[in-house]
Design an enzyme around this catalytic site. Structure first.
Site, PDB file in Angstrom:
ATOM      1  N   TYR A 155       0.190   4.884   3.324  1.00 12.57           N
ATOM      2  CA  TYR A 155       0.542   4.792   1.894  1.00 12.57           C
ATOM      3  C   TYR A 155       1.388   3.531   1.631  1.00 12.57           C
ATOM      4  O   TYR A 155       1.146   2.800   0.672  1.00 12.57           O
ATOM      5  CB  TYR A 155       1.284   6.071   1.514  1.00 12.57           C
ATOM      6  N   LYS A 159       0.511   0.410  -0.755  1.00 12.92           N
ATOM      7  CA  LYS A 159       1.348   0.077  -1.918  1.00 12.92           C
ATOM      8  C   LYS A 159       1.956  -1.321  -1.795  1.00 12.92           C
ATOM      9  O   LYS A 159       2.165  -2.004  -2.795  1.00 12.92           O
ATOM     10  CB  LYS A 159       2.429   1.145  -2.111  1.00 12.92           C
TER      11      LYS A 159
END
Ligand code: NAP
Length: 247
Positions: A155, A159
């Site tokens: 993640y 991001k």
């Protein structure tokens, strides 16, 4: 020639942060096109909420991980039908685990939806906005992409990648009057974070100088600002909305 209606596309606009963005952009006067992947009833509820407040919205099922479907969606539902003035790349997922246990497919899946999905939507939106010579693109990154987080290597990589994508796209598209920015939320109360144990949430609140979790509206207000005329000279930036969690 009839003037096309001004539209804002919010991916994953059916619930959580995307829903707050959809409602706020509808209040700002855009026709909101919101997408979902698996929960049509949530999407229809958001559309009904916007309509009952006097706004315009339509929901579409669209998996941002499916490049062909995304391209078809832009060609069939947006091109020639709307002036695409705002894109909010919000759709995102997590598949958390410590990195030594992380499977290749869980790494790839999170990159595919959060980063590649945003890239594909950005590319398709840019084709339309370049012809319009105007547009606002807002990518929803995360504080985790800025500071890292144990258990979220996939993640955080996605991001952080979104921030690089934002800055590159800002440079490429500025000449056509298009701004590209990211919003990096901190810890926001949505379904995504509802699954975390209470003691984990409490430890997050303890680490936030403003001593509260963020709300979807906190993020929607930042998105609405970046979409507004007041933000016309801002591009390639990351607006952190995190209660001071990471400065
Ligand atoms: P959420 O409550 O889990 O909602 C996710 C939304 O994305 C839903 O509308 C979902 O549709 C949609 N979606 C999921 N997979 C999709 C796919 N493959 N294609 C298209 N749409 C898809 O998430 P959230 O907490 O509001 O987060 C929204 C964004 O903010 C995400 O990018 C997330 O990473 C980011 N963010 C969240 C936090 C936080 O603390 N919550 C913090 C930082 C950043 P369905 O309803 O149909 O499943």
């Amino acid at each position: 020639m009839n003037e096309l209606q001004s539209a804002a596309l919010v991916t994953g606009g059916s619930r959580g942060i995307g829903k707050a963005c959809a409602i706020t952009l509808a209040k700002a006067g855009y026709t909101v096109l919101l997408t979902y992947v698996s929960r049509p009833e949530e999407a229809e509820r958001t559309v009904a909420e916007i309509a009952s407040a006097g706004g315009n919205a339509q929901a579409f099922q669209l998996n941002v991980g499916d490049a062909e479907a995304v391209s078809d969606f832009f060609n069939n539902e947006i091109r020639g039908k709307f002036s695409l003035d705002v894109l909010v790349n919000n759709a995102g997922i997590t598949k958390d685990t410590l990195l030594i246990r992380m499977k290749d497919e869980d790494f790839d899946r999170v990159l595919q939806i959060n980063l590649r999905g945003s890239f594909i939507c950005l590319r398709e939106a840019a084709k339309i906005m370049m012809k319009q010579r105007s547009g606002r693109i807002i990518n929803i990154s995360s504080v985790c992409g800025q500071m890292g987080n144990a258990g979220q290597a996939n993640y955080c990589a996605a991001k952080a990648g979104l921030i690089g994508l934002t800055k590159s796209a800002a440079k490429e598209l500025a000449g056509r009057g298009i701004t590209v920015n990211a919003v990096a939320p901190g810890f926001i109360e949505t379904d995504m974070t509802a699954v975390l144990p209470e003691e984990v949430k409490k430890s997050y609140v303890d680490s936030i100088p403003l001593k509260r979790l963020g709300t979807p509206q906190d993020i929607a207000d930042a998105v609405a600002f970046l979409a507004s005329p007041a933000a016309g000279y801002i591009t390639g930036q990351v607006l952190a909305v995190n209660g001071g969690m990471y400065c």
